[in-house]
Design a protein around this motif. Structure first.
Motif, PDB file in Angstrom:
ATOM      1  N   ILE A  93      -5.605  -5.643   6.681  1.00 20.52           N
ATOM      2  CA  ILE A  93      -4.347  -5.920   7.376  1.00 20.52           C
ATOM      3  C   ILE A  93      -3.157  -5.486   6.521  1.00 20.52           C
ATOM      4  CG2 ILE A  93      -5.438  -7.883   8.521  1.00 20.52           C
ATOM      5  CD1 ILE A  93      -3.586  -9.687   6.845  1.00 20.52           C
ATOM      6  N   PRO A  94      -2.038  -5.127   7.160  1.00 24.04           N
ATOM      7  CA  PRO A  94      -0.830  -4.777   6.405  1.00 24.04           C
ATOM      8  C   PRO A  94      -0.258  -5.997   5.682  1.00 24.04           C
ATOM      9  CG  PRO A  94      -0.707  -3.975   8.675  1.00 24.04           C
ATOM     10  CD  PRO A  94      -1.861  -4.920   8.610  1.00 24.04           C
ATOM     11  N   VAL A  95       0.107  -5.815   4.433  1.00 21.34           N
ATOM     12  CA  VAL A  95       0.733  -6.888   3.663  1.00 21.34           C
ATOM     13  C   VAL A  95       1.789  -6.264   2.765  1.00 21.34           C
ATOM     14  CG1 VAL A  95      -1.062  -6.776   1.898  1.00 21.34           C
ATOM     15  CG2 VAL A  95       0.363  -8.813   2.074  1.00 21.34           C
ATOM     16  N   THR A 152      13.099   3.528  -8.330  1.00 15.53           N
ATOM     17  CA  THR A 152      13.401   3.923  -6.953  1.00 15.53           C
ATOM     18  C   THR A 152      12.329   3.492  -5.953  1.00 15.53           C
ATOM     19  OG1 THR A 152      12.392   6.094  -7.404  1.00 15.53           O
ATOM     20  CG2 THR A 152      14.785   5.920  -7.620  1.00 15.53           C
ATOM     21  N   GLY A 153      11.541   2.504  -6.293  1.00 14.47           N
ATOM     22  CA  GLY A 153      10.517   2.062  -5.356  1.00 14.47           C
ATOM     23  C   GLY A 153      11.112   1.367  -4.144  1.00 14.47           C
ATOM     24  N   ILE A 154      10.379   1.416  -3.042  1.00  9.62           N
ATOM     25  CA  ILE A 154      10.789   0.752  -1.806  1.00  9.62           C
ATOM     26  C   ILE A 154       9.554   0.271  -1.062  1.00  9.62           C
ATOM     27  CG2 ILE A 154      10.903   3.024  -0.644  1.00  9.62           C
ATOM     28  CD1 ILE A 154      12.917   1.795   1.311  1.00  9.62           C
ATOM     29  N   VAL A 155       9.636  -0.922  -0.473  1.00 12.81           N
ATOM     30  CA  VAL A 155       8.620  -1.404   0.449  1.00 12.81           C
ATOM     31  C   VAL A 155       9.318  -1.680   1.771  1.00 12.81           C
ATOM     32  CG1 VAL A 155       8.866  -3.791  -0.405  1.00 12.81           C
ATOM     33  CG2 VAL A 155       6.835  -3.132   0.903  1.00 12.81           C
ATOM     34  N   LEU A 156       8.755  -1.158   2.842  1.00 11.81           N
ATOM     35  CA  LEU A 156       9.337  -1.309   4.179  1.00 11.81           C
ATOM     36  C   LEU A 156       8.297  -1.921   5.104  1.00 11.81           C
ATOM     37  CD1 LEU A 156      11.498  -0.740   6.411  1.00 11.81           C
ATOM     38  CD2 LEU A 156      10.401   1.503   6.696  1.00 11.81           C
ATOM     39  N   THR A 157       8.717  -2.922   5.870  1.00 13.35           N
ATOM     40  CA  THR A 157       7.854  -3.560   6.856  1.00 13.35           C
ATOM     41  C   THR A 157       8.578  -3.626   8.188  1.00 13.35           C
ATOM     42  OG1 THR A 157       6.838  -4.939   5.147  1.00 13.35           O
ATOM     43  CG2 THR A 157       6.516  -5.616   7.428  1.00 13.35           C
ATOM     44  N   VAL A 158       7.901  -3.168   9.226  1.00 14.30           N
ATOM     45  CA  VAL A 158       8.419  -3.241  10.591  1.00 14.30           C
ATOM     46  C   VAL A 158       7.438  -4.068  11.410  1.00 14.30           C
ATOM     47  CG1 VAL A 158       8.976  -1.927  12.674  1.00 14.30           C
ATOM     48  CG2 VAL A 158       9.677  -1.061  10.441  1.00 14.30           C
ATOM     49  N   GLY A 159       7.950  -4.992  12.218  1.00 16.94           N
ATOM     50  CA  GLY A 159       7.079  -5.865  12.985  1.00 16.94           C
ATOM     51  C   GLY A 159       7.359  -5.842  14.468  1.00 16.94           C
ATOM     52  N   TYR A 160       6.277  -5.943  15.246  1.00 18.88           N
ATOM     53  CA  TYR A 160       6.340  -6.093  16.696  1.00 18.88           C
ATOM     54  C   TYR A 160       5.628  -7.397  17.032  1.00 18.88           C
ATOM     55  CZ  TYR A 160       4.958  -5.464  21.601  1.00 18.88           C
ATOM     56  OH  TYR A 160       4.739  -5.653  22.937  1.00 18.88           O
ATOM     57  N   LEU A 161       6.366  -8.370  17.565  1.00 19.52           N
ATOM     58  CA  LEU A 161       5.828  -9.717  17.753  1.00 19.52           C
ATOM     59  C   LEU A 161       6.062 -10.207  19.182  1.00 19.52           C
ATOM     60  CD1 LEU A 161       7.092 -11.387  14.438  1.00 19.52           C
ATOM     61  CD2 LEU A 161       4.909 -10.236  14.858  1.00 19.52           C
ATOM     62  N   PRO A 162       5.263  -9.750  20.137  1.00 18.85           N
ATOM     63  CA  PRO A 162       5.414 -10.243  21.509  1.00 18.85           C
ATOM     64  C   PRO A 162       5.162 -11.745  21.579  1.00 18.85           C
ATOM     65  CG  PRO A 162       3.325  -9.067  21.248  1.00 18.85           C
ATOM     66  CD  PRO A 162       4.106  -8.846  19.993  1.00 18.85           C
ATOM     67  N   GLY A 163       5.990 -12.433  22.321  1.00 23.71           N
ATOM     68  CA  GLY A 163       5.891 -13.894  22.385  1.00 23.71           C
ATOM     69  C   GLY A 163       6.840 -14.596  21.436  1.00 23.71           C
ATOM     70  N   ARG A 205       0.837  -1.208   0.000  1.00 23.28           N
ATOM     71  CA  ARG A 205       0.000   0.000   0.000  1.00 23.28           C
ATOM     72  C   ARG A 205       0.867   1.251   0.000  1.00 23.28           C
ATOM     73  NH1 ARG A 205      -5.138  -0.915  -0.008  1.00 23.28           N
ATOM     74  NH2 ARG A 205      -5.951  -2.918   0.771  1.00 23.28           N
ATOM     75  N   ASP A 206       0.487   2.188  -0.847  1.00 22.46           N
ATOM     76  CA  ASP A 206       1.238   3.429  -0.998  1.00 22.46           C
ATOM     77  C   ASP A 206       1.228   4.222   0.305  1.00 22.46           C
ATOM     78  OD1 ASP A 206       1.465   6.462  -1.802  1.00 22.46           O
ATOM     79  OD2 ASP A 206       2.241   5.332  -3.514  1.00 22.46           O
ATOM     80  N   ALA A 207       2.390   4.738   0.690  1.00 29.85           N
ATOM     81  CA  ALA A 207       2.522   5.462   1.949  1.00 29.85           C
ATOM     82  C   ALA A 207       1.670   6.720   1.985  1.00 29.85           C
ATOM     83  CB  ALA A 207       3.994   5.830   2.187  1.00 29.85           C
ATOM     84  N   LEU A 208       1.398   7.322   0.827  1.00 28.89           N
ATOM     85  CA  LEU A 208       0.643   8.574   0.791  1.00 28.89           C
ATOM     86  C   LEU A 208      -0.824   8.368   0.452  1.00 28.89           C
ATOM     87  CD1 LEU A 208       3.217  10.918  -1.009  1.00 28.89           C
ATOM     88  CD2 LEU A 208       2.913  10.522   1.444  1.00 28.89           C
ATOM     89  N   THR A 209      -1.116   7.495  -0.500  1.00 32.10           N
ATOM     90  CA  THR A 209      -2.493   7.342  -0.968  1.00 32.10           C
ATOM     91  C   THR A 209      -3.210   6.128  -0.376  1.00 32.10           C
ATOM     92  OG1 THR A 209      -1.910   5.957  -2.873  1.00 32.10           O
ATOM     93  CG2 THR A 209      -1.784   8.355  -3.160  1.00 32.10           C
ATOM     94  N   ILE A 228       4.058 -11.532   0.706  1.00 34.71           N
ATOM     95  CA  ILE A 228       3.848 -12.161  -0.596  1.00 34.71           C
ATOM     96  C   ILE A 228       5.191 -12.229  -1.322  1.00 34.71           C
ATOM     97  CG2 ILE A 228       2.694 -11.991  -2.836  1.00 34.71           C
ATOM     98  CD1 ILE A 228       0.519 -10.316  -1.479  1.00 34.71           C
ATOM     99  N   PHE A 229       5.492 -13.395  -1.892  1.00 33.58           N
ATOM    100  CA  PHE A 229       6.697 -13.583  -2.704  1.00 33.58           C
ATOM    101  C   PHE A 229       6.245 -14.136  -4.055  1.00 33.58           C
ATOM    102  CE2 PHE A 229       7.811 -13.874   1.727  1.00 33.58           C
ATOM    103  CZ  PHE A 229       8.934 -13.068   1.834  1.00 33.58           C
ATOM    104  N   ALA A 230       6.241 -13.266  -5.067  1.00 34.39           N
ATOM    105  CA  ALA A 230       5.703 -13.628  -6.384  1.00 34.39           C
ATOM    106  C   ALA A 230       6.815 -13.681  -7.417  1.00 34.39           C
ATOM    107  CB  ALA A 230       4.641 -12.610  -6.812  1.00 34.39           C
TER     108      ALA A 230
END
Length: 530
Positions: free
Chosen positions: A479-481, A158-169, A134-138, A451-453
């Motif tokens: 949900i974030p993907v 120059t595209g970039i996708v960034l994912t940050v995760g918080y996984l208690p447990g 999902r686009d950070a702005l739109t 997703i790995f395509a």
């Protein structure tokens, strides 16, 4: 002039609130205020007092994934856009994965990520063929490719996708497979597998983690690596990722951070998700779910390798074959002519593979060898009046194989089956959450995914946009993907959610490196009942 000594609101707000006694406000109101803070301010607020820290902990009682993409033509702007988005809400980064287009420089991105997320946060940064998210702005969902027939034209790359995760447990860290001179590859792979086992055992007591995201170097054959991981890990361990990437990384263990050392360059890197043996009381359970859309179909008869040759300096295998039950030896030209006839003279328009069924003894370290059956895909390079030429090594005389070709109809049908399977999984969770199932033991919902395509898929393959993303978008739209287009998809997991067919037709043979497929990793959470 009158405002030059005035402090910024973001630096003084927590202190002012505390000093005027605002810390005595109602707990619900305090949580409401803190939950609206961006991640950096939230981290500062958590250190104001025990009361505030407890409120922050209640806000982050459940796992969280935050993800965004940007295709801004200026790399530094795109980088800032995705960071502003993923860190716009409370989160404590347990790991970060960033995938960038060719227009980015690792030396610019990794230091920025370390500065923003901290030196102890495990990070994998890779260069990829395309991104999904999902686009950070739109907030619009996009599939972007940079090579071949693009889904979207992005000339600057120059595209970039960034994912940050918080996984208690869970505990999360990066484990590299380091290349060392004068050490055999087999020994290095064994050490890599045992490093993963040792890390997992040290934090959970079990040698097999529930999930691994893996990136391989494009010049390295990942087949023997994944075969040993398959041998060592339990059937429940899911492994997904990109076979042919370029990457740098940062581990929370500084002794592993040798990615820039030429004597110890990494051949692969694994982001390992392990159970936390010291999980805080009251934290629920995170589960990982695997699904795969097949993208190739078998064509022609089953063949048996009659002779196999390769040169030491080459990674191309030369072979002849016999049809099953026949004695005539077929050269490369004969085999390709037969397949061309099967495809009605349309072979030149598609990639072609052979799927080789391999029965090999496998072991790690001093473990007792075990016979394993795998299906290995090799790209067809060509053929002449002597041999068929295929990419890769490891084929032996007597191995059976079939030809495979990309098939959009199979891929589309398989993707729809994956979407139905995820829909059934969601329906099952909804029934549990509503208490309509007898003896329901928990309530579960998805909170993120990856997703790995294959780079060969996308709009140019299906003639429709967002097909590879559709199982997530149809079943878990909120949900974030995040996803990438790969040079080779890694996928090892329980097949209960997978649309079988294509390369899985070889029965008991297990395939972990795929072609023209899309691999899905769904993450779900069930809070403990009180």
């Amino acid at each position: 002039m009158g405002n030059r000594n005035r402090s910024s609101p973001s630096s003084t707000t927590p202190k002012l609130i505390h000093n005027i006694g605002f810390s005595l406000i109602n707990d619900d109101l305090l949580q409401n205020i803190l939950s609206r803070l961006p991640a950096t301010s939230f981290a500062s607020a958590a250190s104001v007092s025990r009361t505030w820290n407890a409120a922050c902990s209640r806000i982050l009682c459940c796992p969280k994934l935050s993800s965004a993409i940007s295709i801004n033509p200026l790399p530094h702007v795109a980088l800032q856009e995705v960071f502003d988005k993923v860190m716009s809400e409370p989160i404590r980064p347990h790991f970060a994965i960033a995938s960038v287009g060719p227009g980015f420089e690792f030396k610019d991105v990794l230091p920025f990520m370390v500065k923003k997320l901290g030196s102890r946060t495990p990070i994998i940064l890779s260069s990829v063929n395309g991104i999904l998210g999902r686009d950070a702005l739109t907030h619009e969902f996009r599939e972007v490719k940079w090579i071949g027939n693009t889904v979207e034209e992005v000339p600057a790359n120059t595209g970039i996708v960034l994912t940050v995760g918080y996984l208690p447990g869970l505990k999360v860290d990066v484990i590299p497979l380091l290349q060392k001179r004068k050490v055999s590859q087999g020994s290095l792979i064994d050490k890599f597998v045992m490093d993963i086992e040792d890390y997992t055992s040290s934090v959970s007591g079990s040698s097999s983690p529930p999930a691994i995201i893996m990136i391989g170097d494009g010049s390295v054959d990942l087949k023997p690596i994944l075969e040993k991981l398959d041998f060592a890990m339990s059937m429940e361990t899911i492994i997904v990722g990109d076979e042919r990437g370029q990457f740098v990384y940062r581990s929370s263990d500084a002794s592993r951070n040798v990615s820039t050392n030429q004597k110890h360059s990494p051949d692969a890197v694994a982001l390992v998700f392990a159970r936390d043996g010291n999980k805080v009381h009251g934290i629920g359970n995170i589960e990982f779910h695997f699904a795969q859309s097949i993208g190739v179909s078998a064509i022609g008869p089953r063949l048996k390798a009659a002779s196999v040759r390769m040169q030491d300096s080459c990674t191309v295998t030369w072979l002849t074959a016999r049809r099953e039950g026949q004695q005539e030896i077929l050269d490369g030209q004969q085999m390709l002519e037969d397949i061309d006839n099967e495809m009605e003279n349309n072979m030149d328009c598609v990639d072609l593979y052979i799927g080789v069924t391999r029965r090999r003894n496998c072991s790690v370290g001093s473990d007792k060898p075990r016979l394993m059956t795998t299906l290995a895909l090799h790209g067809v390079e060509g053929g002449d009046s002597e041999y068929l030429y295929v990419d890769g090594v490891g084929i032996r005389t007597g191995d059976y194989f079939r030809f495979y070709h990309p098939d959009p109809k199979t891929a589309l049908s398989s993707t729809k089956n994956v979407s139905s399977a995820l829909g059934n999984l969601k329906l099952e969770w909804d029934c549990l959450n509503k208490g309509t199932v007898v003896n329901a033991i928990d309530k579960r919902e998805a909170f993120g995914g990856f997703i790995f395509a294959c780079i060969g898929r996308g709009e140019s393959f299906f003639s429709h946009h967002n097909v590879d993303s559709s199982p997530f978008l149809e079943n878990f739209p909120g949900i974030p993907v995040a996803g990438i287009f790969c040079g080779g998809e890694i996928g090892r997991g329980c097949m209960s959610l997978t649309a079988t067919g294509g390369e899985e037709e070889e029965g008991s043979a297990r395939c972990h490196l795929h072609a023209y497929s899309t691999v899905y990793l769904v993450m779900s959470y069930a809070p403990l009942e009180h």
